[in-house]
Design a protein around this motif. Structure first.
Motif, short mmCIF file in Angstrom:
data_model
loop_
_atom_site.label_atom_id
_atom_site.label_comp_id
_atom_site.label_asym_id
_atom_site.label_seq_id
_atom_site.Cartn_x
_atom_site.Cartn_y
_atom_site.Cartn_z
N PRO A 16 38.75 -41.72 2.24
CA PRO A 16 37.62 -41.75 1.98
C PRO A 16 37.07 -39.55 1.52
N PRO A 17 36.60 -39.14 0.88
CA PRO A 17 36.23 -38.32 0.05
C PRO A 17 35.29 -37.23 1.66
N LEU A 18 36.17 -36.29 1.36
CA LEU A 18 35.29 -34.81 2.69
C LEU A 18 34.43 -34.09 1.52
N ASN A 19 33.41 -34.14 2.85
CA ASN A 19 31.69 -34.14 2.45
C ASN A 19 31.40 -32.92 3.33
N ASN A 20 30.10 -32.48 3.90
CA ASN A 20 29.31 -32.38 4.85
C ASN A 20 30.25 -30.92 4.84
#
Length: 173
Positions: free
Chosen positions: A159-163
């Motif tokens: 899972p990618p890092l966003n936010n």
């Protein structure tokens, strides 16, 4: 004379026990002496200012006009993550990649756009997210005592890092 021999013998035993059971300062010093290596691709602050100014001159108007279609005055132009978030994500992505049978080789930063259902604060704004890159590791059976691993293409499904939070706008001048 006999008492002196016992005292000397006691000191020797005490010194040997102290050597084996007390922590050595060299271990602590070695742990603190992490070698700092300047990564490839580091640019000067002046080069960063020039790149930022070029983006402002060439892209800002188009991005802000697209944002105006959705009722915004301007679009995001940067994203901010804390050092802890970045370090934790890199450790997480390395661990997750390894557990999935991948070797993490780097990261990519992607541009994205929040959709119309993202909530009023983020609705239709530009965002950036970080995703790991890597190769699938496959061990080859062999009689050789050396471990031979074949690297197949494909990025790890981590899972990618966003936010991250919206940045302050222009690069500091």
């Amino acid at each position: 004379m006999k008492k002196l021999i016992y005292i000397i013998f006691g000191f020797i035993i005490g010194a040997v026990l102290t050597y084996y059971f007390c922590p050595r300062p060299s271990d602590d010093i070695q742990a603190m002496e992490t070698k700092i290596i300047k990564p490839k691709g580091v640019i000067s602050v002046n080069d960063a200012i020039a790149l930022n100014n070029n983006w402002t001159n060439e892209r800002k108007k188009a991005n802000d006009s697209a944002a105006k279609k959705f009722g915004r005055n301007k679009d995001n132009r940067s994203t901010w993550w804390s050092i802890d978030d970045i370090e934790n994500y890199l450790a997480y992505a390395k661990h997750k990649s390894d557990s999935l049978g991948y070797t993490m080789t780097g990261i990519q930063i992607y541009l994205g756009v929040y959709g119309k259902n993202a909530g009023q604060k983020k609705k239709n704004l530009t965002t950036m997210f970080i995703a790991p890159t890597g190769d699938k590791s496959v061990s080859k059976g062999s009689m050789s005592p050396f471990n031979s691993t074949v690297r197949l293409g494909g990025n790890p499904p981590v899972p990618p890092l966003n936010n991250g939070s919206g940045g302050s706008g222009n690069f500091p001048q």
